[in-house]
Motif scaffolding. Sequence first.
Motif, PDB file in Angstrom:
ATOM      1  N   LEU A  59      24.472  43.789  39.827  1.00 46.22           N
ATOM      2  CA  LEU A  59      25.426  43.670  40.930  1.00 46.22           C
ATOM      3  C   LEU A  59      25.071  44.669  42.030  1.00 46.22           C
ATOM      4  N   ASP A  60      24.750  45.900  41.643  1.00 50.63           N
ATOM      5  CA  ASP A  60      24.338  46.889  42.653  1.00 50.63           C
ATOM      6  C   ASP A  60      23.155  46.343  43.450  1.00 50.63           C
ATOM      7  N   ALA A  61      22.227  45.687  42.741  1.00 46.59           N
ATOM      8  CA  ALA A  61      21.045  45.140  43.412  1.00 46.59           C
ATOM      9  C   ALA A  61      21.460  44.092  44.448  1.00 46.59           C
ATOM     10  N   ASN A 183      27.534  35.580  47.608  1.00 49.69           N
ATOM     11  CA  ASN A 183      26.994  35.668  46.257  1.00 49.69           C
ATOM     12  C   ASN A 183      25.479  35.513  46.317  1.00 49.69           C
ATOM     13  N   LEU A 184      24.762  36.584  46.030  1.00 47.02           N
ATOM     14  CA  LEU A 184      23.295  36.507  46.073  1.00 47.02           C
ATOM     15  C   LEU A 184      22.703  36.464  44.665  1.00 47.02           C
ATOM     16  N   GLY A 185      23.572  36.286  43.680  1.00 48.46           N
ATOM     17  CA  GLY A 185      23.112  36.254  42.286  1.00 48.46           C
ATOM     18  C   GLY A 185      22.335  34.996  41.985  1.00 48.46           C
ATOM     19  N   GLN A 190      28.295  31.193  39.589  1.00 50.61           N
ATOM     20  CA  GLN A 190      28.743  32.343  38.796  1.00 50.61           C
ATOM     21  C   GLN A 190      28.528  33.627  39.587  1.00 50.61           C
ATOM     22  N   ALA A 191      29.471  34.552  39.476  1.00 50.17           N
ATOM     23  CA  ALA A 191      29.297  35.809  40.214  1.00 50.17           C
ATOM     24  C   ALA A 191      29.900  36.970  39.443  1.00 50.17           C
ATOM     25  N   PHE A 192      29.324  38.136  39.650  1.00 45.03           N
ATOM     26  CA  PHE A 192      29.901  39.381  39.137  1.00 45.03           C
ATOM     27  C   PHE A 192      30.796  39.979  40.215  1.00 45.03           C
ATOM     28  N   VAL A 193      31.897  40.578  39.785  1.00 44.54           N
ATOM     29  CA  VAL A 193      32.740  41.347  40.712  1.00 44.54           C
ATOM     30  C   VAL A 193      33.067  42.667  40.025  1.00 44.54           C
ATOM     31  N   SER A 194      32.789  43.751  40.708  1.00 40.07           N
ATOM     32  CA  SER A 194      33.079  45.052  40.118  1.00 40.07           C
ATOM     33  C   SER A 194      34.558  45.375  40.322  1.00 40.07           C
ATOM     34  N   VAL A 195      35.230  45.836  39.240  1.00 36.59           N
ATOM     35  CA  VAL A 195      36.632  46.250  39.407  1.00 36.59           C
ATOM     36  C   VAL A 195      36.731  47.761  39.507  1.00 36.59           C
ATOM     37  N   MET A 196      35.674  48.414  39.095  1.00 35.65           N
ATOM     38  CA  MET A 196      35.680  49.882  39.121  1.00 35.65           C
ATOM     39  C   MET A 196      34.251  50.387  39.121  1.00 35.65           C
TER      40      MET A 196
END
Length: 495
Positions: A59-61, A183-185, A190-196
């Motif tokens: 996700l950071d990427a 969304n660049l995944g 499908q996607a990641f989302v950071s909650v923290m």
Amino acid sequence: MRPLPVVEPRNPRAFGAARLLEADNRPQLSAESSLLDPGEVPWEKRVYFEVFGCQMNKLDAELMLDVLLESGYRITGDVRSAGVILYNTCAVREQAENRVFSKVGALKALKRKRPDLVIGVLGCSAQNHRESIFKRYPQVGIVCGTGEFLRLPELIQLARKKGQVAALKLDLETTPRFTRTKNLGPSPSQAFVSVMRGCDQACTFCVVPRTRGKEVSRPVREIVDEARALVDGGVREITLLGQTVNSYGKRVDGTDFRRTVGRAIGLHHVLYELNKIAGLERIRFITSHPRFMFPELIDAMAGLEKVCEYLHLPVQSGADSVLKRMLRTYTIDHYRSVVASCREKIRGFALATDIIVGFCGETEAEFQETLRIMEEIRFQGAFVFRYSERKGTRAAEFPDDVPDEVKHERNQIVLKLTQRISSELNRERVGRVEEVLVEGPSKLDRARLTGRSRANQIVVFPGKVGEGLSGKLFPVKIVESTPLVLVGERAGEGR
Ligand code: SAM
């Protein structure tokens, strides 16, 4: 300077261009493909990018890629035609770290030939080794940790002017609030989302708190807005990310937790809000810590139809004595009771775990306790790690006294047992109908599609790309099983 001829990207970790080749087949992303086309920009704006490690790193990427694309950079899958080479690193185990540094070491000659080339070491290993990386690898121009990577375009410019630049701030003030615009995944559905971000745990083996700083949670509204934008862009499954995702709720407003009273919100609040988003079909979250599996969260998993009945809950060891040395802050009895509660409340509950073998002082009797808990709990899957000493962790002060060959042997035993139990559990699924979200063509058989069930199992079934099936949900009847994959047949229309 004239670029070398572009070669077909072969490296699966290379971000962007390799994915672009797949993305070209997907109408959803074709409008963006020019963002990733390296041909249209000068050499110094071409970025080669590799990612190592966990989903958070991936996700950071994506976030890094987003700021680079916004600043006019384009991604190439060919390291030799790039003006900027970036590695987003993983520090969790020595082996992963060594792999990156050997790649960085091998770039010395290229840098000598092309002095304007900027090489960057980013993320966890950068945060961990800091400026010492410049001494070991003078060819490196950027050392950027996990707190400042949104500055990448500026850092590239600075490295071109000054030769070397470090960006390693990691405190509550600098922790960026990351919100994605697209969304660049690898999958448009499908996607990641950071909650923290960060981790407040003190597990003695783990370097993550050192590389990612204190926990800071994002406000629920911000998470929901990002999720809604992703769903508007075609995403159907969201995986929420956090190092201990279920301890969500700390320092939401950026203030220090010690100054806030109690825990006003938890991950279940995020799940309730996301469950309301029309068009979103599935919600997952990884990775959970056994101490924070609160009843409210289990109830949310049980009651919300979009939340998948899959939990990744690292046990690490089956022996209380080892858990104590690891400072995991739970006992095996607590772990058992959490799993029992999930199994009682959540229909079709599936469980995966992480296990470390050969932790400092692990005796044969303690190892046998790990095998016993595996037999008792019956994990659907387990990620098995040989203990790797990490500088700066508390465990680095303990003797790393389990010989390598014993770690290796225990690793093999745990892998074998994992495989046997997964095979048995997978066999139980034969005859059932699973809902599968199609991810794309099967790598082994282009006449089949691959996707995942709600329980996160890989399912393959007949179908071809080009039929517009990627991103659709299908009922699939399971007809065959292997330890890693379920094989099925379509049992109805997709949606
Ligand atoms: N934050 C999560 C947690 O604590 O459950 C996951 C952190 S880590 C990225 C993923 C896994 O790597 C851990 O669950 C652990 O099993 C393994 N790991 C972490 N540090 C390790 C070490 N020093 N040696 C071997 N395995 C390690």
